[in-house]
Motif scaffolding. Structure first.
Motif, PDB file in Angstrom:
ATOM      1  N   GLY A 115       0.039  -9.996  11.965  1.00  0.00           N
ATOM      2  CA  GLY A 115      -1.121  -9.126  11.164  1.00  0.00           C
ATOM      3  C   GLY A 115      -1.481  -9.389   9.834  1.00  0.00           C
ATOM      4  O   GLY A 115      -2.576  -8.844   9.513  1.00  0.00           O
ATOM      5  N   LEU A 116      -0.788 -10.145   9.322  1.00  0.00           N
ATOM      6  CA  LEU A 116      -0.825 -10.294   7.853  1.00  0.00           C
ATOM      7  C   LEU A 116      -1.548 -11.595   7.493  1.00  0.00           C
ATOM      8  O   LEU A 116      -1.953 -11.836   6.643  1.00  0.00           O
ATOM      9  CB  LEU A 116       0.271 -10.298   6.752  1.00  0.00           C
ATOM     10  CG  LEU A 116       1.141  -8.715   6.966  1.00  0.00           C
ATOM     11  CD1 LEU A 116       2.238  -8.966   5.752  1.00  0.00           C
ATOM     12  CD2 LEU A 116      -0.038  -7.931   6.579  1.00  0.00           C
ATOM     13  N   ASP A 142       1.022  -1.332  -0.007  1.00  0.00           N
ATOM     14  CA  ASP A 142      -0.030   0.138  -0.002  1.00  0.00           C
ATOM     15  C   ASP A 142       1.097   1.435   0.079  1.00  0.00           C
ATOM     16  O   ASP A 142       1.814   1.476   0.904  1.00  0.00           O
ATOM     17  CB  ASP A 142      -0.779  -0.126   1.246  1.00  0.00           C
ATOM     18  CG  ASP A 142      -1.854   1.056   1.286  1.00  0.00           C
ATOM     19  OD1 ASP A 142      -1.843   1.855   0.238  1.00  0.00           O
ATOM     20  OD2 ASP A 142      -2.363   1.163   2.292  1.00  0.00           O
ATOM     21  N   ALA A 154       0.150   4.064   0.638  1.00  0.00           N
ATOM     22  CA  ALA A 154      -0.009   4.986   1.917  1.00  0.00           C
ATOM     23  C   ALA A 154       0.617   4.608   3.103  1.00  0.00           C
ATOM     24  O   ALA A 154       1.272   5.346   3.968  1.00  0.00           O
ATOM     25  CB  ALA A 154      -1.302   4.809   2.315  1.00  0.00           C
ATOM     26  N   VAL A 155       1.319   3.282   3.167  1.00  0.00           N
ATOM     27  CA  VAL A 155       1.961   2.936   4.100  1.00  0.00           C
ATOM     28  C   VAL A 155       3.484   3.504   4.142  1.00  0.00           C
ATOM     29  O   VAL A 155       4.073   3.771   4.954  1.00  0.00           O
ATOM     30  CB  VAL A 155       2.114   1.160   4.314  1.00  0.00           C
ATOM     31  CG1 VAL A 155       3.375   0.697   5.314  1.00  0.00           C
ATOM     32  CG2 VAL A 155       0.912   0.400   4.651  1.00  0.00           C
ATOM     33  N   ASP A 161       4.238   6.077   2.275  1.00  0.00           N
ATOM     34  CA  ASP A 161       4.064   7.488   2.481  1.00  0.00           C
ATOM     35  C   ASP A 161       4.042   7.764   3.951  1.00  0.00           C
ATOM     36  O   ASP A 161       4.766   8.712   4.540  1.00  0.00           O
ATOM     37  CB  ASP A 161       2.839   8.245   1.745  1.00  0.00           C
ATOM     38  CG  ASP A 161       2.450   9.566   1.972  1.00  0.00           C
ATOM     39  OD1 ASP A 161       3.437  10.090   1.719  1.00  0.00           O
ATOM     40  OD2 ASP A 161       1.327  10.030   2.385  1.00  0.00           O
ATOM     41  N   ALA A 162       3.184   7.073   4.798  1.00  0.00           N
ATOM     42  CA  ALA A 162       3.048   7.346   6.427  1.00  0.00           C
ATOM     43  C   ALA A 162       4.592   7.203   6.855  1.00  0.00           C
ATOM     44  O   ALA A 162       5.006   7.960   7.775  1.00  0.00           O
ATOM     45  CB  ALA A 162       2.075   6.595   6.699  1.00  0.00           C
ATOM     46  N   GLY A 163       5.160   6.146   6.657  1.00  0.00           N
ATOM     47  CA  GLY A 163       6.496   6.000   7.043  1.00  0.00           C
ATOM     48  C   GLY A 163       7.451   6.985   6.875  1.00  0.00           C
ATOM     49  O   GLY A 163       8.246   7.576   7.890  1.00  0.00           O
ATOM     50  N   LEU A 164       7.605   7.567   5.731  1.00  0.00           N
ATOM     51  CA  LEU A 164       8.383   8.621   5.009  1.00  0.00           C
ATOM     52  C   LEU A 164       7.827   9.767   5.936  1.00  0.00           C
ATOM     53  O   LEU A 164       8.545  10.844   6.604  1.00  0.00           O
ATOM     54  CB  LEU A 164       8.479   8.892   3.725  1.00  0.00           C
ATOM     55  CG  LEU A 164       9.212   7.802   2.879  1.00  0.00           C
ATOM     56  CD1 LEU A 164       8.811   8.001   1.292  1.00  0.00           C
ATOM     57  CD2 LEU A 164      10.766   7.810   3.081  1.00  0.00           C
ATOM     58  N   GLY A 165       6.593   9.930   5.944  1.00  0.00           N
ATOM     59  CA  GLY A 165       6.144  11.214   6.631  1.00  0.00           C
ATOM     60  C   GLY A 165       6.361  11.309   8.035  1.00  0.00           C
ATOM     61  O   GLY A 165       6.099  12.550   8.409  1.00  0.00           O
ATOM     62  N   PRO A 197       4.191 -12.066   9.280  1.00  0.00           N
ATOM     63  CA  PRO A 197       3.798 -11.270  10.445  1.00  0.00           C
ATOM     64  C   PRO A 197       2.438 -11.639  10.894  1.00  0.00           C
ATOM     65  O   PRO A 197       1.499 -11.730   9.803  1.00  0.00           O
ATOM     66  CB  PRO A 197       3.790  -9.835   9.938  1.00  0.00           C
ATOM     67  CG  PRO A 197       4.787  -9.871   8.660  1.00  0.00           C
ATOM     68  CD  PRO A 197       4.598 -10.958   7.980  1.00  0.00           C
ATOM     69  N   PRO A 242       9.728  -6.838   6.054  1.00  0.00           N
ATOM     70  CA  PRO A 242       8.602  -7.738   6.566  1.00  0.00           C
ATOM     71  C   PRO A 242       7.470  -7.761   5.806  1.00  0.00           C
ATOM     72  O   PRO A 242       6.857  -8.943   5.843  1.00  0.00           O
ATOM     73  CB  PRO A 242       8.564  -7.069   7.930  1.00  0.00           C
ATOM     74  CG  PRO A 242       8.835  -5.691   7.954  1.00  0.00           C
ATOM     75  CD  PRO A 242       9.957  -5.650   7.026  1.00  0.00           C
ATOM     76  N   LEU A 243       7.087  -6.594   5.217  1.00  0.00           N
ATOM     77  CA  LEU A 243       5.601  -6.962   4.343  1.00  0.00           C
ATOM     78  C   LEU A 243       5.695  -7.642   3.243  1.00  0.00           C
ATOM     79  O   LEU A 243       4.982  -8.395   2.647  1.00  0.00           O
ATOM     80  CB  LEU A 243       5.112  -5.477   3.813  1.00  0.00           C
ATOM     81  CG  LEU A 243       4.472  -4.822   5.467  1.00  0.00           C
ATOM     82  CD1 LEU A 243       4.291  -3.288   4.792  1.00  0.00           C
ATOM     83  CD2 LEU A 243       3.522  -5.283   5.942  1.00  0.00           C
ATOM     84  N   ARG A 286      11.993  -1.741   8.071  1.00  0.00           N
ATOM     85  CA  ARG A 286      10.908  -1.775   8.728  1.00  0.00           C
ATOM     86  C   ARG A 286       9.798  -2.211   8.446  1.00  0.00           C
ATOM     87  O   ARG A 286       8.778  -2.716   8.861  1.00  0.00           O
ATOM     88  CB  ARG A 286      10.614  -0.419   9.931  1.00  0.00           C
ATOM     89  CG  ARG A 286      11.887  -0.402  10.721  1.00  0.00           C
ATOM     90  CD  ARG A 286      11.639   0.999  11.378  1.00  0.00           C
ATOM     91  NE  ARG A 286      12.611   1.411  12.503  1.00  0.00           N
ATOM     92  CZ  ARG A 286      12.688   1.674  13.556  1.00  0.00           C
ATOM     93  NH1 ARG A 286      11.187   1.868  14.061  1.00  0.00           N
ATOM     94  NH2 ARG A 286      13.712   1.815  14.250  1.00  0.00           N
ATOM     95  N   LEU A 287       9.545  -1.621   6.908  1.00  0.00           N
ATOM     96  CA  LEU A 287       8.191  -1.851   6.358  1.00  0.00           C
ATOM     97  C   LEU A 287       8.305  -2.815   5.118  1.00  0.00           C
ATOM     98  O   LEU A 287       7.504  -3.813   5.089  1.00  0.00           O
ATOM     99  CB  LEU A 287       7.793  -0.428   5.907  1.00  0.00           C
ATOM    100  CG  LEU A 287       7.648   0.553   7.070  1.00  0.00           C
ATOM    101  CD1 LEU A 287       7.016   1.880   6.394  1.00  0.00           C
ATOM    102  CD2 LEU A 287       6.478   0.045   8.341  1.00  0.00           C
TER     103      LEU A 287
END
Lengths: 394, 365
Positions: free
Chosen positions: A388-389, A287, A289-290, A292-296, A386, A311-312, A307-308
């Motif tokens: 959550g996935l 995604d 957005a994931v 974007d959120a990490g960088l933001g 993970p 694992p994803l 980190r993102l």
């Protein structure tokens, strides 16, 4: 009414049970005067005894009945256990039967397993597969059903119970060679998958990041996948032998037109596509957005990766490695043709000598190895997914 | 606190943001609004340097942001986006802890902070800390997104349609909660939206943008009463009086309402209604069940027999709702009064049409 039952029952298990019953009219053991002569085939009741035959028929009928009944946990477990019991019974009685027949036969008499036994094995594993599918939430039962029969046969092999079966005799005559080729096989497929992973993952990342790199990378990976394995092995002979003639020093490292070097290169090329493709998809399906959120929030690019993205994407990447591994176990068999060795050696020897037992000595370990690698890789994929996935988290 | 000076962003020949100057003071909520493609999101993303401006300066606390390392800058600015972007492989607690972890806070401090924030956004820490994003509803995910943006207590908050991806009812609640949280925390907020009602409700200052340019920058009241151009006039629309109601909370208009409990006798009910036409019916915990008409009382033997059942979530107003919401419910349901409930759907009073009319008249003046 019958139609409805067919639908509610487990169609794979029904097919398996019917296949099992179909094994009965075939010959189960073949008695040959020597390794290469044609022999006489013995039916189930001639090979074992009427009692054992009756027991096996009853067990198959039980499986058929349960397969036609409603799907539920207890039925699936019973089907799985019964299937394993049929497999174990077959081999437990095959050992003494072979002993008896060789004792009464000629000096070089051989007893080999025939169509009836192989059909039984196929039918048993259809049922095992069907039972596993019906027990998605019971991992312990799944593993028990999948591996018990195989483990029992392996124990019978090691205790010498099956020593008079001709496949085992072929093995006993070539024990050190077998070990050597097995190690070679594992080295060839393991080495090529490890190298394929080391090359494939960066290629996949590159393709996912760079639209201009994407096309040539997949063009190469896809086109190589369409070359028949034998042709690719053959194609590599010429350039490698040319290389080794031009630079004789390479020969010291075992790089020649035939042998392990071209085999490894071909196997690496084959393992690339699933790994590159899955790495690419693993990163592209994230995604945005994931990220974007990490960088933001102030992660650096390496932190977003570690980190993102890692694992994803990991479950899909490892799924690619699993596909590559299972595929490589089978392809390595062909590598024997260009002198790389491996379990394929027995298969091609057997083909050359028209000795089916020798073919089987090569083929069965390849199948077992593929299943084993598949199970190990599935576990790795599951552990690395993970929480959550994972699907079905509640 | 935040100052944009002649900021321009070009993509090749297209100009996304054109010489934009804007100042937001400490503790203010500035809402960027405009038709899609007007450059509002680009502007927001230039503030934390997810996009680098082509020219112009952006100052945060008097410091040119181009002189600060982007990662460092972003860790001091909260960031919440419409699609939330929660990390699906991490628990709610770990998601919220993202920036504190980047800043190397110690574990106990992080755990305490996560608990505080979950409580702040109205989610029980015990229940939610260990959940994964896939287990959350849209509204819960948005709240976690806001909590995550607030984690390291940044003085500045950038929000890109933070309440965009949820249903209208949830959005209304999230907005009310945002107003409450903002009253407490007094952050400097820049929020992007395309929803004018949201802008009017949340903003101290509304910046209306069109084609990369700022066309009006004023308080919601001024924007509504004195649009600076025909564009703004058309943009805010003709129902400006109605829109102004979005800025007024129902809270100060709540009146005590005639109430009967479901187990009460007919006589008690008659006494409670008095000369009014009807009363609200609640259960013994005070939660709204429905209403009963005075004329029906004489014909029934118990309250429950004569009661008209209400779905309280469809009819009742939350205590932080706006007058605009109250009016739309009244018109929608044909009621002259609307019950108001707290978070546990306990009845706390009612708002009447007369009061809303009075407030509208007042706002007109």
């Amino acid at each position: 009414m019958m139609v409805r039952q067919w639908v509610t029952g487990n169609s794979v298990a029904v097919t398996g049970s019917c296949l099992g019953l179909l094994s009965l009219p075939f010959g189960w053991l073949t008695l040959k005067a020597s390794r290469l002569t044609a022999g006489t085939s013995l039916r189930l009741w001639d090979a074992f005894s009427w009692g054992v035959a009756a027991a096996i028929i009853v067990l198959w009928l039980l499986c058929l009945a349960l397969s036609l009944a409603e799907r539920d946990k207890r039925h699936a477990i019973t089907i799985g256990i019964t299937a394993n019991a049929i497999l174990i019974l077959t081999f437990i009685f095959a050992g003494p039967a072979a002993n008896r027949l060789t004792a009464t036969g000629a000096e070089f008499a051989r007893v080999s397993l025939s169509a009836g036994v192989w059909v039984t094995v196929a039918a048993v594993y259809m049922l095992v597969f069907a039972a596993r599918q019906s027990l998605p939430d019971y991992r312990v039962w799944q593993n028990l059903i999948s591996w018990t029969g195989l483990a029992a046969v392996v124990i019978l092999l090691f205790t010498g119970w099956l020593n008079n079966i001709s496949v085992v005799q072929e093995f006993l005559g070539r024990e050190s060679r077998f070990q050597q080729e097995l190690v070679k096989h594992i080295f060839l497929f393991g080495g090529s998958v490890i190298a394929g992973t080391i090359i494939g993952i960066p290629l996949g990342i590159w393709a996912a990041r760079n639209r201009r790199a994407e096309r040539p990378i997949f063009y190469f990976a896809n086109i190589t996948q369409t070359i028949p394995s034998l042709a690719l092995f053959g194609l590599l002979i010429a350039p490698l032998s040319a290389l080794s003639f031009a630079f004789p020093v390479l020969r010291e490292f075992g790089i020649r037109g035939v042998g392990a070097a071209p085999a490894l290169i071909a196997l690496i090329i084959y393992s690339l596509l699933p790994i590159v493709r899955n790495t690419f998809v693993g990163l592209r399906q994230l995604d945005p957005a994931v990220i974007d959120a990490g960088l933001g929030m102030g992660m650096s690019r390496p932190q977003v990766f570690r980190r993102l993205e890692v694992p994803l994407a990991a479950p899909l990447v490892l799924e690619g490695v699993r596909t590559a591994s299972v595929q490589a176990v089978g392809l390595t068999a062909v590598a024997a043709l260009i002198g790389a060795g491996g379990l394929g050696w027995f298969v091609f020897q057997g083909l050359g000598q028209a000795a089916p037992d020798l073919i089987i000595l090569g083929a069965i370990p390849i199948i077992v190895l593929a299943l084993f690698v598949d199970a190990v890789m599935r576990t790795i994929v599951r552990v690395s997914t993970p929480k959550g996935l994972a699907t079905g988290t509640s | 606190m935040i100052k944009l000076e002649q900021v321009t962003k070009k993509y090749g020949a297209t100009v996304a943001v054109n010489g934009l100057s804007l100042e937001v003071n400490e503790g203010e909520v500035c809402v960027l609004i405009g038709p899609s493609g007007c450059g509002k999101t680009t502007t927001l993303r230039m503030i934390n340097r997810l996009i680098e401006p082509t020219s112009g300066r952006i100052l945060v606390n008097g410091k040119d942001t181009s002189q600060v390392k982007p990662e460092q800058l972003r860790r001091s600015i909260g960031y919440a986006i419409q699609s939330v972007g929660l990390f699906p492989h991490l628990t709610v607690a770990t998601n919220i802890a993202t920036v504190p972890e980047l800043l190397h806070w110690d574990k106990t401090r992080i755990a305490r902070r996560v608990e505080e924030l979950l409580t702040l956004v109205g989610l029980s820490p015990a229940e939610y800390a260990g959940k994964y994003p896939s287990q959350l509803s849209g509204g819960e995910a948005q709240r976690i997104g806001v909590a995550r943006a607030l984690a390291a207590d940044p003085p500045i908050l950038l929000m890109d349609e933070p309440f965009g991806a949820v249903d209208p009812l949830t959005r209304e609640r999230l907005q009310a909660q945002f107003v409450a949280i903002q009253q407490e925390l007094k952050k400097t907020v820049i929020l992007v939206t395309h929803d004018l009602d949201e802008a009017i409700r949340l903003a101290d200052l509304i910046a209306i943008m069109a084609a990369g340019k700022l066309v009006q920058y004023d308080t919601p009241e001024t924007t509504l009463s004195r649009p600076a151009s025909k564009f703004v006039h058309d943009f805010v629309g003709s129902d400006r009086a109605l829109k102004r109601l979005s800025r007024i909370s129902v809270e100060s208009f709540i009146k005590s309402a005639p109430t009967v409990t479901i187990n009460a006798s007919i006589k008690q009910a008659e006494a409670a209604i008095g000369s009014r036409r009807s009363a609200w019916v609640v259960d013994d915990k005070g939660q709204l069940l429905g209403w009963i008409d005075r004329t029906d009382l004489s014909q029934v033997s118990s309250i429950s027999e004569g009661m008209v059942t209400l779905e309280s979530k469809d009819i009742a107003l939350w205590q932080n709702a706006t007058l605009r919401e109250a009016l739309s419910r009244m018109l929608g349901q044909g009621f002259k009064s609307i019950p108001v409930v707290d978070e546990d759907t306990k009845l706390i009073g009612e708002v009447t049409l007369g009061d809303v009319e009075a407030a509208t008249a007042e706002a007109e003046e």
